[in-house]
Design a protein around this motif. Structure first.
Motif, short mmCIF file in Angstrom:
data_model
loop_
_atom_site.label_atom_id
_atom_site.label_comp_id
_atom_site.label_asym_id
_atom_site.label_seq_id
_atom_site.Cartn_x
_atom_site.Cartn_y
_atom_site.Cartn_z
N LEU A 83 10.90 3.91 -3.79
CA LEU A 83 9.63 4.27 -4.39
C LEU A 83 9.73 4.34 -5.92
CD1 LEU A 83 6.69 5.19 -3.79
CD2 LEU A 83 7.56 7.55 -3.79
N GLU A 84 8.83 3.63 -6.60
CA GLU A 84 8.80 3.62 -8.06
C GLU A 84 7.55 4.35 -8.55
OE1 GLU A 84 9.16 -0.32 -9.56
OE2 GLU A 84 11.06 -0.72 -8.55
N TRP A 85 7.63 4.84 -9.79
CA TRP A 85 6.49 5.55 -10.36
C TRP A 85 5.27 4.62 -10.47
CZ3 TRP A 85 6.33 10.52 -10.24
CH2 TRP A 85 7.51 11.27 -10.34
N SER A 86 5.52 3.35 -10.64
CA SER A 86 4.42 2.39 -10.74
C SER A 86 3.71 2.20 -9.40
CB SER A 86 4.94 1.03 -11.24
OG SER A 86 5.94 0.53 -10.38
N ASP A 87 4.33 2.67 -8.29
CA ASP A 87 3.70 2.56 -6.97
C ASP A 87 2.73 3.70 -6.69
OD1 ASP A 87 5.32 0.33 -6.46
OD2 ASP A 87 6.93 1.57 -5.62
N ILE A 88 2.63 4.66 -7.62
CA ILE A 88 1.83 5.86 -7.38
C ILE A 88 0.61 5.87 -8.29
CG2 ILE A 88 1.83 8.38 -7.46
CD1 ILE A 88 4.88 8.22 -6.98
N ASN A 89 -0.57 6.03 -7.70
CA ASN A 89 -1.82 6.14 -8.44
C ASN A 89 -2.32 7.57 -8.28
OD1 ASN A 89 -4.51 6.08 -9.33
ND2 ASN A 89 -4.78 3.94 -8.72
N MET A 90 -2.04 8.38 -9.30
CA MET A 90 -2.41 9.79 -9.23
C MET A 90 -3.93 9.96 -9.21
SD MET A 90 0.30 11.74 -9.14
CE MET A 90 2.00 11.94 -9.66
N LEU A 141 12.54 4.72 -10.76
CA LEU A 141 12.48 5.25 -9.40
C LEU A 141 12.09 6.72 -9.39
CD1 LEU A 141 15.72 3.62 -7.92
CD2 LEU A 141 13.37 2.93 -7.46
N VAL A 142 11.33 7.12 -8.38
CA VAL A 142 10.97 8.53 -8.22
C VAL A 142 12.21 9.35 -7.89
CG1 VAL A 142 9.57 10.17 -6.89
CG2 VAL A 142 8.64 7.91 -7.50
N PHE A 143 13.08 8.79 -7.06
CA PHE A 143 14.36 9.43 -6.75
C PHE A 143 15.46 8.55 -7.35
CE2 PHE A 143 11.45 11.07 -3.61
CZ PHE A 143 11.78 12.43 -3.56
N GLN A 144 15.74 8.79 -8.61
CA GLN A 144 16.66 7.96 -9.36
C GLN A 144 18.11 8.16 -8.89
OE1 GLN A 144 15.54 5.77 -11.48
NE2 GLN A 144 17.50 4.97 -12.17
N PRO A 145 18.83 7.08 -8.60
CA PRO A 145 20.23 7.22 -8.17
C PRO A 145 21.09 7.88 -9.25
CG PRO A 145 19.42 5.01 -7.74
CD PRO A 145 18.40 5.68 -8.60
N ILE A 169 -3.20 7.71 -4.19
CA ILE A 169 -2.69 6.69 -3.27
C ILE A 169 -1.28 6.29 -3.67
CG2 ILE A 169 -2.92 4.27 -2.57
CD1 ILE A 169 -4.86 5.94 -1.12
N LEU A 170 -0.44 6.13 -2.69
CA LEU A 170 0.92 5.64 -2.88
C LEU A 170 1.00 4.27 -2.18
CD1 LEU A 170 4.16 7.69 -2.16
CD2 LEU A 170 3.81 5.50 -1.04
N GLU A 178 5.08 17.52 -10.63
CA GLU A 178 6.20 18.35 -11.09
C GLU A 178 7.43 17.49 -11.36
OE1 GLU A 178 8.22 21.74 -12.28
OE2 GLU A 178 6.06 21.38 -11.94
N ARG A 179 7.70 16.51 -10.50
CA ARG A 179 8.84 15.61 -10.73
C ARG A 179 8.61 14.77 -11.98
NH1 ARG A 179 12.80 15.14 -7.11
NH2 ARG A 179 13.47 13.15 -8.01
N MET A 180 7.37 14.39 -12.21
CA MET A 180 7.05 13.57 -13.37
C MET A 180 7.30 14.33 -14.67
SD MET A 180 3.57 11.40 -14.13
CE MET A 180 3.85 10.31 -12.75
#
Length: 340
Positions: free
Chosen positions: A206-213, A255-259, A217-218, A244-246
């Motif tokens: 999941l990438e931040w660009s995949d999320i429309n706040m 990535l939302v959950f960055q390695p 919609i994700l 909050e993560r942002m």
């Protein structure tokens, strides 16, 4: 000597001219010789195809094919090397029968492999013959033209569908334990999966660009050789978590959950497993399909929807299942299921 060769060729041409048959010039002789070579070559190729062993086919044709078309090709290759190569690999494709495959799969079961793993071996063999039937060798034809021998193998029905889902109390206990452990990524991964039903791989990609706040919609991108993608609506709790993560995200991170340190986050399911053990959710569980694993969170998402009365077609859409049959396992949880 060259002179003898010349004299012999000339003698043949004169004889052919006298009899009125066969090549009567050097050009015609060259054409006839080339035709003979082509026929001999075709016969040689057909002979090689007829005696092509499973090992030769795997190395020369199948492995290069699945490397291009299947993301999990390493798993198939590993299983082939561990068991198939030695047991069936020396046999020509034409000599592999349903009886030989049945015996091979029975030996795998007797060795202690799980039914799911045995069925996977059968799926590898089936796919190999399907690829062989589509592989065309110039001047030799298709590598395999018979019936796929797996069609004659009776396979057991696998009943390993997971029905275990978390109660709201169990979910709250897990989230609290994750929060107390100080592992924020683990906590947020659990919470977001319970709110969206994402698969583990989808969560990690999941990438931040995949999320429309704004639209809440994700988007799970559709990719070749992966599960179906689609739009996933975000609840208010999911929006609050992502915001909050942002706030604490690395501006360079996509990535939302960055390695961590650039490595793929394979340890997340292991951390989840340790967390589950620490709170005792798998204590006294003997059947593997009843154990709480990371995928249980996705199952919980759908189960809670069914319990709240969401119709099965909406659950199918939210889960992005390919078929309704995959969703029907949740139908019995609906309050009106029996009456309907």
């Amino acid at each position: 000597t060259p002179q003898k060769i010349h004299d012999q060729i000339l003698s043949v041409l004169k004889k052919n001219h006298r009899l009125g048959s066969g090549p009567q010039t050097l050009a015609e002789m060259r054409i006839e010789n080339e035709q003979r070579r082509q026929v001999a070559k075709q016969e040689q190729i057909k002979h090689e195809i007829a005696w092509l062993t499973l090992n030769d086919f795997f190395d020369r044709f199948f492995l290069p094919t699945i490397k291009k078309t299947k993301r999990s090709w390493k798993h198939d290759s590993g299983r082939y090397e561990r068991n198939i190569r030695e047991s069936l690999g020396m046999l020509p494709l034409q000599a592999i029968t349903p009886e030989k495959i049945t015996k091979f799969l029975a030996e795998l079961s007797a060795s202690g492999l799980s039914p799911a793993t045995v069925l996977h071996y059968g799926a590898i063999i089936r796919r190999m013959f399907n690829v062989a039937k589509k592989t065309f060798v110039e001047e030799g034809g298709f590598l395999f033209t018979g019936t796929n021998p797996m069609d004659g193998v009776d396979l057991p029905t696998l009943r390993n569908a997971r029905e275990r889902f978390l109660t709201h109390e169990e979910a709250a206990m897990l989230l609290e334990a994750a929060r107390e452990s100080g592992k924020q990524d683990l906590h947020d991964a659990i919470a977001l999966t319970l709110e969206t039903g994402l698969r583990l791989g989808e969560l990690l990609r999941l990438e931040w660009s995949d999320i429309n706040m704004f639209a809440k919609i994700l988007t799970v991108k559709d990719e070749d050789h992966r599960k179906p993608g689609g739009k996933v609506p975000l609840s208010e709790r999911a929006i609050a978590l992502l915001k909050e993560r942002m706030r604490h995200r690395d501006p360079k991170a996509s990535l939302v959950f960055q390695p961590v340190r650039g490595k793929e986050r394979k340890f997340l399911p292991h951390e989840f497993s340790d967390l589950v053990e620490s709170v005792g959710l798998n204590a006294f569980v003997t059947n593997p399909k009843d154990k709480v694993v990371f995928h249980t969170l996705r199952h919980t998402f759908a189960s809670w929807l069914a319990i709240r009365g969401t119709d099965v077609y909406r659950i199918k859409t939210l889960m992005r299942h390919k078929t309704l049959a995959m969703t029907m396992r949740y139908a019995h949880l609906s309050p009106d299921a029996g009456r309907t």
